[in-house]
Design an enzyme around this catalytic site. Structure first.
Site, short mmCIF file in Angstrom:
data_model
loop_
_atom_site.label_atom_id
_atom_site.label_comp_id
_atom_site.label_asym_id
_atom_site.label_seq_id
_atom_site.Cartn_x
_atom_site.Cartn_y
_atom_site.Cartn_z
CB CYS A 115 13.47 -42.12 -14.32
SG CYS A 115 12.49 -42.40 -12.61
CG HIS A 255 13.20 -37.81 -14.99
ND1 HIS A 255 12.17 -38.24 -15.18
CD2 HIS A 255 13.57 -38.42 -13.77
CE1 HIS A 255 11.62 -38.91 -14.30
NE2 HIS A 255 12.68 -39.05 -13.08
CG ASN A 285 9.67 -38.98 -10.84
OD1 ASN A 285 9.50 -39.60 -12.06
ND2 ASN A 285 10.95 -39.42 -10.19
N1 ACO Z 1 8.33 -35.16 4.72
C1 ACO Z 1 8.96 -34.83 5.65
N2 ACO Z 1 10.31 -35.24 5.82
C2 ACO Z 1 10.94 -36.03 5.29
C3 ACO Z 1 9.97 -36.69 4.20
C4 ACO Z 1 8.88 -36.24 3.90
N3 ACO Z 1 7.98 -36.61 2.84
N4 ACO Z 1 10.97 -37.69 3.42
C5 ACO Z 1 12.33 -37.39 4.23
N5 ACO Z 1 12.15 -36.52 5.12
C6 ACO Z 1 13.14 -36.23 6.24
C7 ACO Z 1 14.27 -37.22 6.34
O1 ACO Z 1 13.77 -38.43 7.07
C8 ACO Z 1 15.27 -36.52 6.92
O2 ACO Z 1 15.08 -36.47 8.36
P1 ACO Z 1 16.34 -36.37 9.40
O3 ACO Z 1 16.97 -35.49 9.09
O4 ACO Z 1 15.80 -36.33 10.68
O5 ACO Z 1 16.94 -37.82 9.08
C9 ACO Z 1 15.23 -35.13 6.42
O6 ACO Z 1 13.85 -35.10 5.84
C10 ACO Z 1 16.06 -34.71 5.24
O7 ACO Z 1 16.31 -35.94 4.24
P2 ACO Z 1 17.16 -35.88 3.12
O8 ACO Z 1 17.18 -37.12 2.45
O9 ACO Z 1 18.41 -35.14 3.46
O10 ACO Z 1 16.35 -34.83 2.20
P3 ACO Z 1 16.61 -34.08 1.07
O11 ACO Z 1 16.69 -32.74 0.97
O12 ACO Z 1 17.76 -34.98 0.25
O13 ACO Z 1 15.27 -34.65 0.10
C11 ACO Z 1 14.57 -36.07 -1.53
C12 ACO Z 1 14.97 -35.93 0.08
C13 ACO Z 1 13.42 -35.32 -2.04
C14 ACO Z 1 14.11 -37.74 -1.79
C15 ACO Z 1 15.80 -35.80 -2.35
O14 ACO Z 1 16.80 -36.66 -1.91
C16 ACO Z 1 15.50 -36.38 -3.82
O15 ACO Z 1 14.82 -35.90 -4.42
N6 ACO Z 1 16.32 -37.53 -4.21
C17 ACO Z 1 16.02 -37.96 -5.71
C18 ACO Z 1 15.02 -38.84 -5.54
C19 ACO Z 1 14.27 -38.98 -6.69
O16 ACO Z 1 14.03 -38.29 -7.58
N7 ACO Z 1 13.85 -40.33 -6.95
C20 ACO Z 1 12.91 -40.82 -7.82
C21 ACO Z 1 13.46 -41.89 -8.74
S1 ACO Z 1 15.00 -41.47 -9.63
C22 ACO Z 1 14.77 -39.91 -10.50
O17 ACO Z 1 13.66 -39.97 -10.97
C23 ACO Z 1 15.79 -39.11 -10.60
#
Ligand code: ACO
Length: 335
Positions: A115, A255, A285
């Protein structure tokens, strides 16, 4: 380092495949909801390429628009640089497939910084121009991420979309691109990667069955935290190195990973959200394509005018990140 030759962006373009996939499409496939995806990411829909459409197809569409905007015939290009981790083939480079489709014979290579690929590509293109090795470069970010998504993994499959953004980088008598800072931390490589398909885990029936050719993100929270920290720090560094403060920034183009990440970066920098581009809702993304797509859409929406200080920042797998400060040198378009 003082340079006598400068580089600037003279053309922008983008291409999103027509198929728009709303969050509700995932509700039938995995345990998720439109509400969860919107509230955690700001994403409402993303574009997925149809079968048979490859990364270089989207790249060429975006490139043609960027060249037309710049008023530059393709034959004038000295080089093609493509940032992508979902290229047409493991090799040759997607830039080479683009070169073939544009019927050119200039040098062409890819940048693999996930990214953050656009930041790395922009630094390389700027350096080629400033060194006098090229006058006109086509820099593209292009991804068909839908081909490496595991549609059973709810943590990742809802985040990404397909698309391409292109810029024409040209020599200029006054500074456009003022500077770029880049960073990487290989000790965190395991938190975001495609594990198989390389020399470490060659393709086999087992790697395919275990989805190890798809994106793996075992610690999304850590990715989130590092993204905010590194992008904000890189922005401060590039601004300071070029004699600016965050108050001077007319438009922040981060980004486009997650609206919450972008809001947090803007808040850390003290840049009001009205001066930031948050364009993830219908794009998702698109990895290395996200900044040039957001840039093109902001330009066409009339969000920058000549002389504006524009700040790009990116973060991705590697981990890798970067930030660029530039004076916008193209005339603005009416909103
Ligand atoms: N639908 C419903 N629930 C979900 C989903 C989904 N699609 N995905 C995860 N959950 C659940 C998890 O399993 C977790 O459940 P639990 O508490 O029972 O274990 C709960 O939601 C909370 O999960 P978290 O990971 O703590 O949620 P968070 O608020 O951190 O959001 C996310 C997750 C959106 C992935 C976030 O961490 C994020 O955006 N991280 C950056 C990832 C990213 O952008 N990666 C792309 C490549 S790098 C880049 O471009 C920067």
């Amino acid at each position: 380092m003082a340079v006598s030759r400068h580089a600037t962006i003279t053309g922008v373009g983008s291409s999103l495949p027509p198929r728009l996939v709303p969050n509700t499409w995932f509700e039938a496939k995995i345990d998720t909801t439109d509400e969860w995806i919107r509230s955690r990411t700001g994403i409402e829909a993303r574009h997925f390429a149809d079968d048979g459409v490859v990364t270089s197809d989207l790249a060429v569409d975006a490139a043609r628009i960027a060249l037309r905007t710049a008023g530059v015939p393709a034959e004038q290009l000295d080089m093609i640089v493509c940032a992508s981790v979902t290229g047409d083939t493991p090799f040759p480079a997607t830039a080479v497939w683009v070169q073939e489709k544009l019927e050119l014979s200039c040098p062409a290579f890819d940048v693999n910084a996930a990214c953050a690929g656009f930041s790395y590509g922009l630094a390389a293109a700027t350096a080629f121009v400033e060194a006098g090795m090229a006058d006109t470069i086509l820099l593209i970010g292009a991804e068909v991420f839908s081909r490496i998504l595991d549609f059973t993994d709810r943590q990742t499959c809802v985040l990404f979309g397909d698309g391409a953004g292109a810029t024409v980088i040209q020599a200029n008598d006054r500074p456009g691109i003022e500077g770029t800072v880049l960073g990487a931390d290989g000790t965190a490589a395991e938190i975001l990667l495609v594990p198989a398909g390389g020399s470490r885990e060659p393709a086999s029936a087992q790697t395919v069955a275990a989805s190890r050719h798809d994106i793996w993100m075992p610690n999304g929270r850590e990715v989130f935290k590092r993204a905010v920290t590194e992008m904000a720090a890189a922005c401060r560094e590039v601004l300071e190195k070029n004699g600016h403060t965050p108050e001077d920034v007319d438009l922040l183009i981060p980004h486009q990973a997650n609206a919450r990440i972008m809001v947090a970066v803007a808040e850390r920098l003290g840049i009001p959200l009205e001066r930031a581009v948050v364009d993830v809702a219908e794009v998702g993304n698109t990895s290395a394509a996200s900044i040039p797509i957001a840039l093109d859409r902001a330009y066409r929406a009339g969000r920058m005018k000549e002389g504006d200080l524009v700040l790009f920042t990116s973060f991705g797998a590697g981990l890798t990140w970067g930030a660029t400060a530039m004076r916008w040198t193209m005339p603005g378009v009416a909103a």
